[in-house]
Design an enzyme around this catalytic site. Structure first.
Site: not given
Ligand code: NAP
Length: 240
Positions: A132, A145
């Site tokens: 990410s 996350y």
């Protein structure tokens, strides 16, 4: 031989029922692979789009894939399944920490390990982890996350160091802002949506298909000398 072909290879894609995983599964099938679309929800739609078969796999047990790779030969592993939870860090719950770390990080490591135990003796295999932008940046209100995706980038490099000389390529893709369920909340907030868009040099949000062919490349012989890379596919976001 076409260095971008996946003919004769079997690929397992996790979280393949929707979003980036579905696009990757369909693209790999298009490149000739026998694709196993795995996930906790039905991947019937992905099979209709070209994947060869679906497999039930739920990473709420991070060890769920342990027995898979001993049962049949799988040449390509795409660790795509992932979740996100949003809350101010000061209020963030232990459950939102544990659930995200289990699926996004613990399951990724132990699935890589199980894959490698089967693939290392063959001296060949490709692992593609979906990282990410939050493998590089902090983000906001997504502590588990961000921690998980920083972890995925680190693990990708560590595993490449251990396995590159033994024929396994371990790499990652860091998608930018892609229109999927994962970003529903961001896109539903007009101010956040516009602020993000204004920072993307390509001047558009990404689509799952924007990620798919990079995954095909990392699964194909064309990328045999790429090890431990985290490739940004982000419309230029990180260049800004
Ligand atoms: P998505 O549409 O929400 O897809 C996530 C996938 O993971 C779904 O197939 C989901 O299945 C699956 N999954 C979640 N929990 C699971 C579990 N316990 N066991 C098995 N599968 C599970 O979002 P996406 O954007 O395509 O996300 C794919 C990957 O890209 C994720 O790792 C995400 O972090 C990463 N990513 C996305 C973006 C973005 O902008 N969209 C950016 C950077 C990285 P269900 O449909 O059943 O929930």
């Amino acid at each position: 031989m076409n260095p971008f072909s996946l003919t004769g290879k079997t690929a397992l894609v996790t979280g393949a029922n929707t979003g980036i995983g579905q696009a990757v599964a369909v693209a790999m099938a298009g490149a000739g692979a026998h694709v196993i679309a795995a996930g906790r929800s039905s991947s019937a739609e992905t099979v209709a789009l070209g994947a060869a078969e679906e497999l039930h796999l739920d990473f709420s047990d991070p060890m769920a894939a342990q027995d898979l790779f001993g049962q049949r030969q799988i040449d390509i592993l795409v660790n795509n399944a992932g979740i996100i939870r949003r809350a101010d860090s000061v209020d963030f719950s232990e459950a939102d920490w544990d659930d995200v770390i289990d699926v996004n990080l613990k399951a990724v490591f132990f699935t890589c390990q199980a894959f490698a135990r089967a693939a290392l003796p063959r001296g060949q295999g490709k692992i593609i982890n979906i990282a990410s932008l939050l493998s590089f940046q902090g983000g906001i209100r997504v502590p588990s996350y961000t921690a998980s995706k920083h972890g995925v980038a680190g693990l990708t490099k560590l595993l490449a160091n251990e396995w590159a000389a033994r024929g396994l390529n371990v790499n990652a893709i860091a998608p930018g802002y892609i229109e999927t369920n994962n970003t529903d909340a961001l896109r539903a907030d007009p101010d956040r949506f516009r602020a993000i868009l204004e920072r993307i040099p390509a001047n558009r949000w990404g689509k799952p298909d924007d990620i798919a062919q990079t995954a095909v490349f990392l699964a194909a012989p064309a990328s045999d000398y790429i090890n431990g890379a985290v490739i940004n596919v982000d419309g230029g976001w990180l260049a800004r």
